[in-house]
Design an enzyme around this catalytic site. Sequence first.
Site, PDB file in Angstrom:
ATOM      1  N   SER A   1      -5.797   8.063  -2.908  1.00 23.38           N
ATOM      2  CA  SER A   1      -5.723   7.390  -1.614  1.00 23.38           C
ATOM      3  C   SER A   1      -6.667   8.012  -0.587  1.00 23.38           C
ATOM      4  O   SER A   1      -7.873   7.972  -0.742  1.00 23.38           O
ATOM      5  CB  SER A   1      -4.271   7.388  -1.135  1.00 23.38           C
ATOM      6  OG  SER A   1      -4.101   6.597   0.004  1.00 23.38           O
TER       7      SER A   1
ATOM      8  N   ASP B   1      -8.773   2.840   3.800  1.00 23.42           N
ATOM      9  CA  ASP B   1      -8.801   4.169   3.195  1.00 23.42           C
ATOM     10  C   ASP B   1      -9.340   4.065   1.771  1.00 23.42           C
ATOM     11  O   ASP B   1      -9.781   2.995   1.339  1.00 23.42           O
ATOM     12  CB  ASP B   1      -7.433   4.845   3.262  1.00 23.42           C
ATOM     13  CG  ASP B   1      -6.402   4.193   2.351  1.00 23.42           C
ATOM     14  OD1 ASP B   1      -6.593   3.015   1.991  1.00 23.42           O
ATOM     15  OD2 ASP B   1      -5.401   4.846   2.007  1.00 23.42           O
TER      16      ASP B   1
ATOM     17  N   ASP C   1      -5.215   0.449   0.659  1.00 27.96           N
ATOM     18  CA  ASP C   1      -3.873  -0.086   0.888  1.00 27.96           C
ATOM     19  C   ASP C   1      -3.429   0.078   2.339  1.00 27.96           C
ATOM     20  O   ASP C   1      -2.324  -0.305   2.700  1.00 27.96           O
ATOM     21  CB  ASP C   1      -2.855   0.537  -0.068  1.00 27.96           C
ATOM     22  CG  ASP C   1      -2.645   2.029   0.142  1.00 27.96           C
ATOM     23  OD1 ASP C   1      -3.418   2.645   0.905  1.00 27.96           O
ATOM     24  OD2 ASP C   1      -1.707   2.586  -0.469  1.00 27.96           O
TER      25      ASP C   1
END
EC number: 5.4.2.10
Length: 452
Positions: A108, A247, A251
């Site tokens: 992430s 990012d 998400d």
Amino acid sequence: MARRYFGTDGIRGKVGDPPITPDFVLRLGYAAGKVLAGADTWAKTGSRPTVLIGKDTRVSGYMLEAALESGFSAAGVDVMLAGPMPTPGVAYLTRALRLAAGVVISASHNPYYDNGIKFFSADGNKLPDEVESQIEEQLDKPLECAPSERLGKARRLDDAAGRYIEFCKGTFPQAFDLRGMKLVVDCAHGAAYDVAPHVFHELGADVITIGVSPNGFNINDGVGATAPDALVRAVRANKADLGVALDGDADRLQIVDANGRLYNGDELLYVLVQDRIATQGKVDGAVGTLMTNMAVEVALKNKGVQFVRAAVGDRYVLEKLREHGWELGAEGSGHILSLDRHSTGDGIVSALLVLAAMQRSGRSLEQLLEGVTLFPQKLINVRMQPGADWKGNDAIRRAINEAEGALDGSGRVLIRASGTEPVLRVMVEAAHEKDAVHHAERIATVVKQATS
């Protein structure tokens, strides 16, 4: 029973350190494959399940993808490879293609030297805790390769990106387009570097891109939703109408207006709830987290919208939404859930929902948020030794009690352990910024002394 490997967002860590090693990830693929193959849907029919693997742009993704593929194949599970693909894209394609599961290789918003593995169920939702526990139990068992005639096969999924682009565009109202809008899109050198610009361009926007040149090492490096200054500069330099920052796995998002003002997930949740009230007449409730700004909670309640706080983590926001039968939830970090559009947080779709709300109302984000002034928050991350007993520490408890007494109901103190990093997050919210900073710094100092 406590889980050993899975955190709030799958399994994550530094590449090369357990558990993010090729041998462990191979065993993880095998264990997950055995759990999937033993599920009722596949065990009863005797069919071979298929999983989809997507990844972000980290150099380690190649190694971990190969390890996962080998593990699944050894368990008798077929694999489809999507290549670089946003996390919500994997969730959508898993559901659309009726696959047994989806797997995302990503850390992430973390730096390139970290990576992680997270799973989606057949319906495009993150795996329930009990299934993750089953996978952990299977990890303790020996790896017994399936017979040659039952080994899984692997193939590339043609046009995975194109399928996901069309899905995203389909969430935007047919009556609207983005013609006449100059939009800066920051893809964080991450998974959305190819798909996000196409989505906004095909809807008519004049798109200026940053963070679209991944090299395996630059994901989230000075760009993206966790470094929005790059987007602010680009919006101002190009005299753009709006900027969207995603990012590394796309998400979540941050939005910047033409004046350089940054809007977080709390504010965008309020905008989307307002839009639903305008179009549907009523919104029963919305879900935030323990970190959601008090000002948003008050503003929503003033509109007759019930507000519930979940634990931090989009999976817990999702659980609360399902529990109450609601559609809209968000984290301040930019994870936004709109369950009538997607089963998981999607930065691109969320941006389109905000743009649609602006077009329907004919108002800017600043105008849509008139009367909502966020309470100042100070967040300090304190690194600590894994397993440190901060909850039972008397000095930390005294510092918290003293801060809460001084705030006297005009603010909040929240301390929690991160589910993805070895840090303790100290957050203080107050009516005045100086009070939030003072109390947060004082508590953080005590925490450092107590856990070092």
